[in-house]
Design an enzyme around this catalytic site. Structure first.
Site: not given
Ligand code: ARG
Length: 458
Positions: A23, A109, A154, A276, A282, A284, A316, A321, A324
């Site tokens: 991540s 976590n 309307t 354009s 044009k 736009n 968790y 993940q 995000k």
């Molecule tokens: N990278 C993880 C996330 O974005 C957080 C890490 C928690 N990882 C885990 N194996 N418990 O949620």
């Protein structure tokens, strides 16, 4: 790739797993918050005598130096599974043994939960500030156009006369509610999950009140299982973002129409328009179209978030993940859209005459004409019918109500008199709607004052 989780495993993970698992490419946005969270955590560990003052000094200096290098761009963020692992690894590289004590009494976590809340709080505050900027701009432009008459629609059919200021203030009120929605969501999420541990806190005597107040939260979360697995606030803020984008999208749709030759109410500044590649004439309104388009993208991410969480047992799960990328994209899209809306509206030009002409057509004073007869004693339903016949007559004659001579009007009702022309004049139609919330300039001034007061008291 170095892993935090060693010991139990006898061989390296597959490269494909590493790629799927990583991540870092997106959670590095939370580097600052991760360091902030770690600084609060180690301060608490020292105060609780869980680590020594000497370890604390080394760790906090190490973390501060990492932040400085990230700020200066001299520390490439790479070679780890996620931002939490990256910072811990880097710390240990820099300060050795003491770095390995940072993770005492906490879990990743915990980290991801607190980092994301800190990140979200900052983003919500930026969004709220931008909403206020946009409302201020609408107020500014409304003050210039208190008497700029235009058709109110309307069904996209000309309906009754309003003013440009009245329309802007409609959007101003929507944005005010958006601001409040973000505020409500902010207050509900302003709790610190740090100390929840993996899910069941810690055997160390950690002080969750302390880390919560060090990080500027109103209180610690009440339950550790909930603390690490709650992403409600992401969904709630994503909903607030979706509703707000819907408002921006409606405003954009309106402006797209206004910029067309058919309406010709508005012209965007060249700085906020595109051309354009083939049609030289044009100009736009791409910005408006993009914001309208990005609204769908934000809705899509809201559904991603809701779906991601719906089948998860406590606490968790790695599915989380996936929150995000969707959530960060929502926040960035909303911030960017708001940033561009304000100067686009600031620099736009309005064709007051075209608006007036459009208001003259379409019989938008027909209700006023019926009200005129009703005020002279004709029951409204009868007055409505008479004016309907009058409109049909005008359509046939290709003229407006105001173009009729008195004789013609009187052939439909003897109640018509010279004063009808004033009663159906557009400015009269506006000023007569002097009712709370209405288009009369006095009323729109009140709407402006209310929003000004709202902004001043934030
Ligand atoms: N990278 C993880 C996330 O974005 C957080 C890490 C928690 N990882 C885990 N194996 N418990 O949620």
């Amino acid at each position: 790739m170095t892993k935090l989780w060693t010991g139990r495993f006898s061989k390296e993970t597959d490269h494909l797993l590493d790629v799927l698992n990583a991540s870092l490419p997106f959670d590095q946005k939370m580097a600052k918050q991760d360091i902030q969270g770690s600084l609060a955590h180690v301060k608490m560990l020292k105060d609780q005598k869980i680590i020594s003052s000497d370890d604390y000094d080394q760790i906090s200096q190490g973390l501060t130096s990492i932040q400085k290098d990230i700020d200066e761009g001299s520390l490439p963020i790479e070679g780890a599974e996620d931002i939490h692992s990256f910072i811990e690894q880097e710390l240990t590289l820099r300060i050795g043994q003491a770095g390995k004590k940072l993770h005492t009494g906490r879990s990743r976590n915990d980290q991801v939960a607190v980092d994301l809340r800190l990140y979200t709080k900052e983003s919500v505050q930026s969004i709220q500030a931008l909403i206020l900027d946009l409302i201020s701009m609408l107020i500014q432009r409304s003050k210039e156009h208190l008497t700029t008459v235009m058709p109110g629609y309307t069904h996209l059919q000309r309906a009754q006369p309003v003013t440009l200021a009245h329309v802007w203030m409609a959007y101003g009120n929507m944005l005010k509610r958006d601001w409040i929605r973000f505020q409500n969501a902010f207050e509900l999420m302003d709790e610190c999950p740090l100390g929840s541990g993996a899910l069941a806190t810690s055997t160390y005597p950690i002080d969750r009140q302390k880390t919560s107040s060090l990080l500027g939260f109103a209180a610690p979360t009440s339950n550790s299982i909930d603390g690490v697995s709650d992403r409600d606030y992401c969904m709630e803020i994503a909903s607030a973002c979706s509703i707000m984008m819907m408002h921006l999208s409606r405003m954009c749709e309106e402006m797209i129409l206004w910029c067309s030759a058919e309406f010709h109410f508005m012209e965007l500044d060249d700085a906020f328009s595109t051309g354009s590649s083939i049609m030289p004439q044009k100009k736009n309104p791409d910005v408006c179209e993009l914001i309208r388009g990005k609204t769908g993208r934000v809705y899509g991410h809201l559904v991603t978030l809701l779906t991601m969480q719906k089948g998860l047992s406590l606490a968790y799960n790695k599915d989380m993940q996936e929150d995000k990328e969707a959530f960060f994209d929502i926040l960035e899209t909303v911030i960017h859209s708001l940033q561009v809306m304000t100067p686009m509206i600031k620099s736009a030009k309005f064709d007051v005459e075209a608006m007036h002409q459009a208001a003259l057509g379409g019989y938008i004073n027909a209700t006023d004409c019926a009200d005129y007869l009703a005020k002279k004693g004709c029951p409204f339903r009868d007055a409505y019918k008479i004016v309907g016949e009058l409109v049909a007559y005008c359509i046939e004659k290709k003229c407006s109500l105001n173009d009729l001579v008195l004789d013609e009007m009187q052939s439909f009702s003897s109640l018509f008199d010279e004063d009808v022309y004033d009663a159906i004049d557009l400015q009269t139609c506006i000023s007569q709607r002097n009712v709370l919330g209405g288009p009369a300039p006095e009323q729109v001034k009140i709407q402006i004052q209310e929003l000004e007061r709202f902004i001043e008291t934030r």
